[in-house]
Design a protein around this motif. Structure first.
Motif, PDB file in Angstrom:
ATOM      1  N   TYR A 144      15.496  40.122  -7.317  1.00  0.00           N
ATOM      2  CA  TYR A 144      14.646  38.972  -7.023  1.00  0.00           C
ATOM      3  C   TYR A 144      14.423  38.858  -5.522  1.00  0.00           C
ATOM      4  O   TYR A 144      15.226  39.340  -4.703  1.00  0.00           O
ATOM      5  CB  TYR A 144      15.283  37.682  -7.559  1.00  0.00           C
ATOM      6  N   ASP A 203      18.590  29.693 -12.350  1.00  0.00           N
ATOM      7  CA  ASP A 203      18.241  30.182 -11.016  1.00  0.00           C
ATOM      8  C   ASP A 203      19.125  31.378 -10.706  1.00  0.00           C
ATOM      9  O   ASP A 203      20.032  31.710 -11.472  1.00  0.00           O
ATOM     10  CB  ASP A 203      18.409  29.091  -9.947  1.00  0.00           C
ATOM     11  N   SER A 263      14.569  30.733  -7.209  1.00  0.00           N
ATOM     12  CA  SER A 263      13.858  30.436  -8.445  1.00  0.00           C
ATOM     13  C   SER A 263      13.709  31.677  -9.314  1.00  0.00           C
ATOM     14  O   SER A 263      13.618  32.811  -8.808  1.00  0.00           O
ATOM     15  CB  SER A 263      12.478  29.858  -8.108  1.00  0.00           C
ATOM     16  N   ASP A 274      11.137  32.450 -10.729  1.00  0.00           N
ATOM     17  CA  ASP A 274       9.798  32.981 -10.454  1.00  0.00           C
ATOM     18  C   ASP A 274       9.834  34.139  -9.465  1.00  0.00           C
ATOM     19  O   ASP A 274       8.855  34.870  -9.325  1.00  0.00           O
ATOM     20  CB  ASP A 274       8.893  31.879  -9.891  1.00  0.00           C
ATOM     21  N   SER A 275      10.958  34.303  -8.745  1.00  0.00           N
ATOM     22  CA  SER A 275      11.071  35.367  -7.750  1.00  0.00           C
ATOM     23  C   SER A 275      11.553  36.693  -8.328  1.00  0.00           C
ATOM     24  O   SER A 275      11.706  37.679  -7.599  1.00  0.00           O
ATOM     25  CB  SER A 275      12.022  34.930  -6.632  1.00  0.00           C
ATOM     26  N   SER A 329       6.323  35.680 -16.995  1.00  0.00           N
ATOM     27  CA  SER A 329       6.906  34.575 -16.238  1.00  0.00           C
ATOM     28  C   SER A 329       8.088  33.977 -16.993  1.00  0.00           C
ATOM     29  O   SER A 329       8.155  34.045 -18.222  1.00  0.00           O
ATOM     30  CB  SER A 329       5.855  33.480 -16.004  1.00  0.00           C
ATOM     31  N   PRO A 330       9.019  33.372 -16.279  1.00  0.00           N
ATOM     32  CA  PRO A 330      10.126  32.694 -16.959  1.00  0.00           C
ATOM     33  C   PRO A 330       9.624  31.442 -17.671  1.00  0.00           C
ATOM     34  O   PRO A 330       8.652  30.813 -17.247  1.00  0.00           O
ATOM     35  CB  PRO A 330      11.082  32.346 -15.814  1.00  0.00           C
ATOM     36  N   ALA A 378       8.441  25.655 -18.150  1.00  0.00           N
ATOM     37  CA  ALA A 378       7.056  26.068 -18.368  1.00  0.00           C
ATOM     38  C   ALA A 378       6.288  24.934 -19.044  1.00  0.00           C
ATOM     39  O   ALA A 378       6.826  24.190 -19.867  1.00  0.00           O
ATOM     40  CB  ALA A 378       7.008  27.319 -19.236  1.00  0.00           C
ATOM     41  N   GLY A 394       6.608  33.867 -22.240  1.00  0.00           N
ATOM     42  CA  GLY A 394       7.496  34.188 -21.131  1.00  0.00           C
ATOM     43  C   GLY A 394       8.861  34.587 -21.641  1.00  0.00           C
ATOM     44  O   GLY A 394       9.009  35.015 -22.793  1.00  0.00           O
TER      45      GLY A 394
END
Length: 277
Positions: free
Chosen positions: A132, A189, A194, A196-197, A204-205, A209, A219
């Motif tokens: 990440y 996390d 995040s 998202d990284s 996407s996670p 959402a 996701g």
């Protein structure tokens, strides 16, 4: 989850006054969860008792259909016309509890999450590391770096890929904190960074959402799980919390997973040390 219940009620006499007069019974079922704090107390009307009851007489009443919103164990009792609890005879204690089992389905079956959201499991993948993007601050400047989250030797990272559909009329956000996979809660996390990284996983996670009315979002949810638990692992959703019983269970067909393993098979040691080595 719906059930009907039969209650056997007996009128007891007063031993001090040898009361033999008949009496009228007003009875309402009261059903309380023993495992979920969020589950409300359920009250249910029963069939009418036409005749008066004499001392020691027993009558059977049947409740209306009862719908349960939460799985788990419940205690079934009753109240009188004033709402006061009716004592439970010792002989009835063993029949005073019921258990509501979770809804079970295969992974590709859409299941309701207790509100307008529905979820379908698409697939489950595994890995030992998760890379990440993170930011390190030094000397008043920020530099992008790549971090690594690694599973322990007896664990693996499991990624549950799913599709969430919003069947309601308002936008909804998926709270992933109420899911478990193989009994483990999802990662939310990575060392403060995040989800998202993440750089390794397509898509996407599903953490927080959002889905608009009539739309869906796909996701993944990441979990750290023991390797020896993934053979019969399932995804579960808990309407209350993960300490309460699961309300929905997806039986995910994982089968045998050939996870990477390494061992030392040969060592070659030279007879003499070479200069400079």
């Amino acid at each position: 989850m719906e059930r009907r219940h039969r209650h056997h009620c007996r009128r007891g006499g007063d031993a001090r006054h040898h009361d033999r007069e008949p009496g009228e019974l007003e009875f309402q079922a009261a059903i309380e969860s023993l495992e979920s704090e969020a589950a409300p107390l359920i009250t249910a009307e029963t069939s009418t008792i036409e005749a008066e009851l004499g001392s020691g007489d027993t009558v059977t009443v049947t409740t209306e259909t009862v719908e349960f919103g939460y799985a788990g164990r419940y205690e079934v009792a009753g109240t009188d016309g004033s709402g006061d609890p009716i004592p439970i005879a010792e002989s009835a204690d063993e029949n005073a509890d019921i258990e509501i089992l979770p809804r079970r389905a295969s992974g590709d079956t859409t299941q309701q999450l207790g509100n307008e959201l529905r979820l379908t499991v698409d697939q489950v993948t595994f890995g030992q590391h998760l890379h990440y993007t993170t930011t390190r601050t030094a000397f008043l400047s920020s530099v992008d770096r790549v971090g690594v989250h690694s599973a322990l030797n007896d664990q693996t990272l499991a990624f549950v890929h799913a599709t969430v559909e919003n069947a309601g009329n308002n936008g909804k956000t998926l709270g992933d904190g109420n899911f478990t996979f193989a009994g483990e809660k999802p990662l939310q996390d990575l060392a403060g960074s995040s989800l998202d990284s993440v750089r390794d996983i397509d898509g996407s996670p599903l953490h927080d959402a959002s889905a608009n009315p009539g739309s869906s979002v796909s996701g993944w949810l990441p979990f750290n799980v023991p390797r020896d638990a993934i053979g019969d692992a399932s995804l579960a959703f808990h309407r209350d919390s993960t300490t309460a019983p699961a309300d929905v269970v997806w039986n995910v067909a994982i089968g045998d997973v050939d996870l990477p393993a390494f061992e030392l098979v040969d060592v070659n040691v030279p007879a003499e040390r070479a200069e400079g080595t």
